[in-house]
Design an enzyme around this catalytic site. Structure first.
Site, PDB file in Angstrom:
ATOM      1  N   GLU A 240      -1.821  -4.519  -4.044  1.00 56.95           N
ATOM      2  CA  GLU A 240      -1.163  -3.373  -3.527  1.00 56.95           C
ATOM      3  C   GLU A 240      -0.255  -3.801  -2.358  1.00 56.95           C
ATOM      4  O   GLU A 240       0.322  -2.918  -1.614  1.00 56.95           O
ATOM      5  CB  GLU A 240      -2.230  -2.148  -3.474  1.00 56.95           C
ATOM      6  CG  GLU A 240      -3.056  -2.563  -2.394  1.00 56.95           C
ATOM      7  CD  GLU A 240      -4.311  -1.430  -2.191  1.00 56.95           C
ATOM      8  OE1 GLU A 240      -3.455  -0.183  -1.617  1.00 56.95           O
ATOM      9  OE2 GLU A 240      -5.115  -1.340  -2.441  1.00 56.95           O
TER      10      GLU A 240
ATOM     11  N   CYS B 215      -6.529  -0.058  -4.937  1.00 54.78           N
ATOM     12  CA  CYS B 215      -7.785  -0.912  -5.086  1.00 54.78           C
ATOM     13  C   CYS B 215      -8.159  -1.233  -6.413  1.00 54.78           C
ATOM     14  O   CYS B 215      -9.137  -2.038  -6.868  1.00 54.78           O
ATOM     15  CB  CYS B 215      -8.782  -0.703  -4.047  1.00 54.78           C
ATOM     16  SG  CYS B 215      -8.379  -0.558  -2.314  1.00 54.78           S
TER      17      CYS B 215
ATOM     18  N   HIS C 204     -17.241  -0.578  -4.543  1.00 56.07           N
ATOM     19  CA  HIS C 204     -15.961  -0.848  -3.732  1.00 56.07           C
ATOM     20  C   HIS C 204     -16.371  -0.790  -2.239  1.00 56.07           C
ATOM     21  O   HIS C 204     -16.999   0.298  -2.181  1.00 56.07           O
ATOM     22  CB  HIS C 204     -14.942  -0.041  -4.291  1.00 56.07           C
ATOM     23  CG  HIS C 204     -13.708  -0.175  -3.404  1.00 56.07           C
ATOM     24  ND1 HIS C 204     -13.184  -1.315  -3.080  1.00 56.07           N
ATOM     25  CD2 HIS C 204     -12.931   1.014  -2.629  1.00 56.07           C
ATOM     26  CE1 HIS C 204     -12.103  -1.286  -2.300  1.00 56.07           C
ATOM     27  NE2 HIS C 204     -12.012   0.217  -1.900  1.00 56.07           N
TER      28      HIS C 204
ATOM     29  N   ASN D  85     -12.145  -5.065   4.587  1.00 55.46           N
ATOM     30  CA  ASN D  85     -11.548  -4.571   3.373  1.00 55.46           C
ATOM     31  C   ASN D  85     -10.609  -5.545   2.763  1.00 55.46           C
ATOM     32  O   ASN D  85      -9.529  -5.861   3.425  1.00 55.46           O
ATOM     33  CB  ASN D  85     -10.931  -3.156   3.597  1.00 55.46           C
ATOM     34  CG  ASN D  85     -10.575  -2.406   2.165  1.00 55.46           C
ATOM     35  OD1 ASN D  85     -10.719  -3.088   1.229  1.00 55.46           O
ATOM     36  ND2 ASN D  85     -10.146  -1.228   2.192  1.00 55.46           N
TER      37      ASN D  85
ATOM     38  N   SER E   8      -7.602   4.486  -4.616  1.00 59.84           N
ATOM     39  CA  SER E   8      -6.988   5.591  -4.052  1.00 59.84           C
ATOM     40  C   SER E   8      -5.959   6.325  -5.130  1.00 59.84           C
ATOM     41  O   SER E   8      -5.188   5.228  -5.646  1.00 59.84           O
ATOM     42  CB  SER E   8      -6.373   5.264  -2.832  1.00 59.84           C
ATOM     43  OG  SER E   8      -7.683   5.332  -1.862  1.00 59.84           O
TER      44      SER E   8
END
Ligand code: CAA
Length: 396
Positions: free
Chosen positions: A81, A113, A244, A287, A320
């Protein structure tokens, strides 16, 4: 035909920030970042690094681990992304760096993600259907997570790539055919408008969206698996659960939610056993968006003291926006030894800590990275700026 993970590879930047230091600089109690969010260190890429170089380095590790040559790869997909171009995919740059043949399906996927998981599931079906004809798929999740200095999301940044070699020789994990539960819903929890380098996030709402998606995907998985009922809690059918991981605490919230759905009156009691080992590497990196769940999987295989051979692992991927999937795989003999041999913990130990002013200077420089060059420097400079350095950085 069986399909699964033959090998994996990881790439992280050579530099990181200690979150306790970042907390002090922001006037926040260090406990908030380290215990409250569950992250100790956050990977920060040097200005010259991008999702291309991270992806190619991770792929090289996965290919070398499996003795895989460029000719063996029939599909290359990069889930990201944080791509480097509106049109040309990261995967094409990576194809060039790896020297893959022209007889290869090469493209990029995007869904926050979840992009890498979408590619992985597609690759597994490609192998299972027989269309792969013995070729392997290289799926790479590569991202640089950036929320911006001083924002609530700042301590949940990170950078890195995970490469997954998918084939009919699953030496690490065999994925369970048909055992996947998907959940998708149009929500505005996290996004990045075309004009912005930084992600925009409705932080607390995003946590709720994640948990809603987990619940939906977990229930869909149980329906797909057609094995509901029976004795004990459903999640005890897994030797480990890999979620995740935008930050470690999110995995704890996820696990608590699953166990509560299962009817567990002490939903935290099983956390260390079922989830703990999967958080050891992510807590040192932060992350990495598409790769986060796969870094957690690598952490499980590398750090767990339990012999997981023949045991089932549950995997939850969340993107998301949103799309999520709960699926499962069985750990293969020697898988843990193979992943340990990659020396991932050592790779993280060898990195250099950045001071907060150094980190802030990098953030400011990255802000300017893809700006359109002035007229006088157009021409050679008009090409994507990172491209000229890819070969040099990859060659290291
Ligand atoms: N010692 C120990 N713990 C402390 C503490 C201290 N001194 N001070 C606070 N804490 C705890 C709080 O109690 C809280 O814990 P709980 O969540 O268990 O209640 C935790 O630290 C965080 O505190 P806040 O909620 O007050 O933190 P915040 O409002 O500053 O922001 C955040 C937290 C919303 C996660 C923010 O960092 C953020 O927006 N991050 C980016 C979004 C994100 O990662 N969302 C995850 C779901 S979406 C997703 O997964 C996709 C993706 O990858 C982005």
């Amino acid at each position: 035909m069986q399909a699964g993970l033959e090998s994996l590879g990881i790439a992280v930047p050579p530099t990181y920030v200690e979150l306790a230091e970042l907390a002090k600089a922001r006037g926040v109690a260090p406990g908030k970042y380290v215990d409250g969010l569950g992250v100790t260190r956050m990977a920060v890429p040097l200005v010259e690094e991008d999702t291309v170089t991270l992806a190619a380095r991770a792929a090289r590790m996965a290919m070398e681990a499996a003795g895989c040559t460029a000719e063996d790869v029939g599909m290359l997909v990069v889930g990201t992304e944080t791509a480097v171009d509106h049109s040309k995919p990261v995967s094409s740059y990576v194809q060039g760096l790896l020297g893959l043949t022209t007889r290869c399906r090469v493209f990029e996927t995007k869904h926050a993600c979840y992009g890498g998981t979408a590619a992985l599931l597609l690759a597994m079906d490609w192998v299972r259907s027989g269309s792969a004809k013995g070729k392997k798929a290289l799926i790479i999740c590569s991202d640089i997570a950036r929320y911006g200095v001083g924002t609530p999301g700042e301590p949940t940044q990170g950078a890195g790539a995970v490469a997954l070699l998918v084939s009919d020789q699953p030496k690490l994990l065999a994925f369970e055919t048909g055992k996947t539960g998907a959940y998708a819903k149009d929500v505005m929890d996290f996004w990045r408008p075309l004009y912005s380098k930084d992600a925009v996030v409705d932080g607390h709402y995003s946590v709720q969206c994640y948990l809603d998606a987990l619940e939906g995907a977990y229930k869909a998985y149980q329906e797909a698996a057609e094995d509901a009922g029976g004795e004990g809690m459903y999640s005890d059918r897994f030797a480990a659960l890999v979620y995740h991981v935008p930050y470690g605490k999110m995995s704890r919230k996820a696990h608590r939610h699953i166990r509560t759905l299962d009817g567990d009156k002490e939903p935290d009691a099983s956390f260390d056993r079922l989830v703990g080992p999967s958080l050891m590497l992510p807590s040192q990196v932060g992350n990495i968006y598409t790769g986060s769940m796969y870094l957690a999987l690598a952490s499980l295989l590398s750090c767990s003291r339990e012999d997981l051979t023949g045991k089932r692992v549950g995997l939850f991927s969340y993107g998301s926006g949103s799309c999520a999937e709960f699926f499962s795989a069985v750990v293969q003999p020697e898988a843990q030894a193979r992943v340990k041999a990659l020396g991932l913990e050592n790779l993280l130990e060898k990195r250099r800590a950045l001071s907060i002013p150094e980190y802030e200077a990098i953030m400011a420089a990255r802000e300017k990275l893809d700006d359109k060059p002035a007229e006088e420097t157009a021409g050679e400079g008009f090409r994507y700026q990172g491209t000229r350095d890819h070969k040099r950085i990859y060659a290291r």
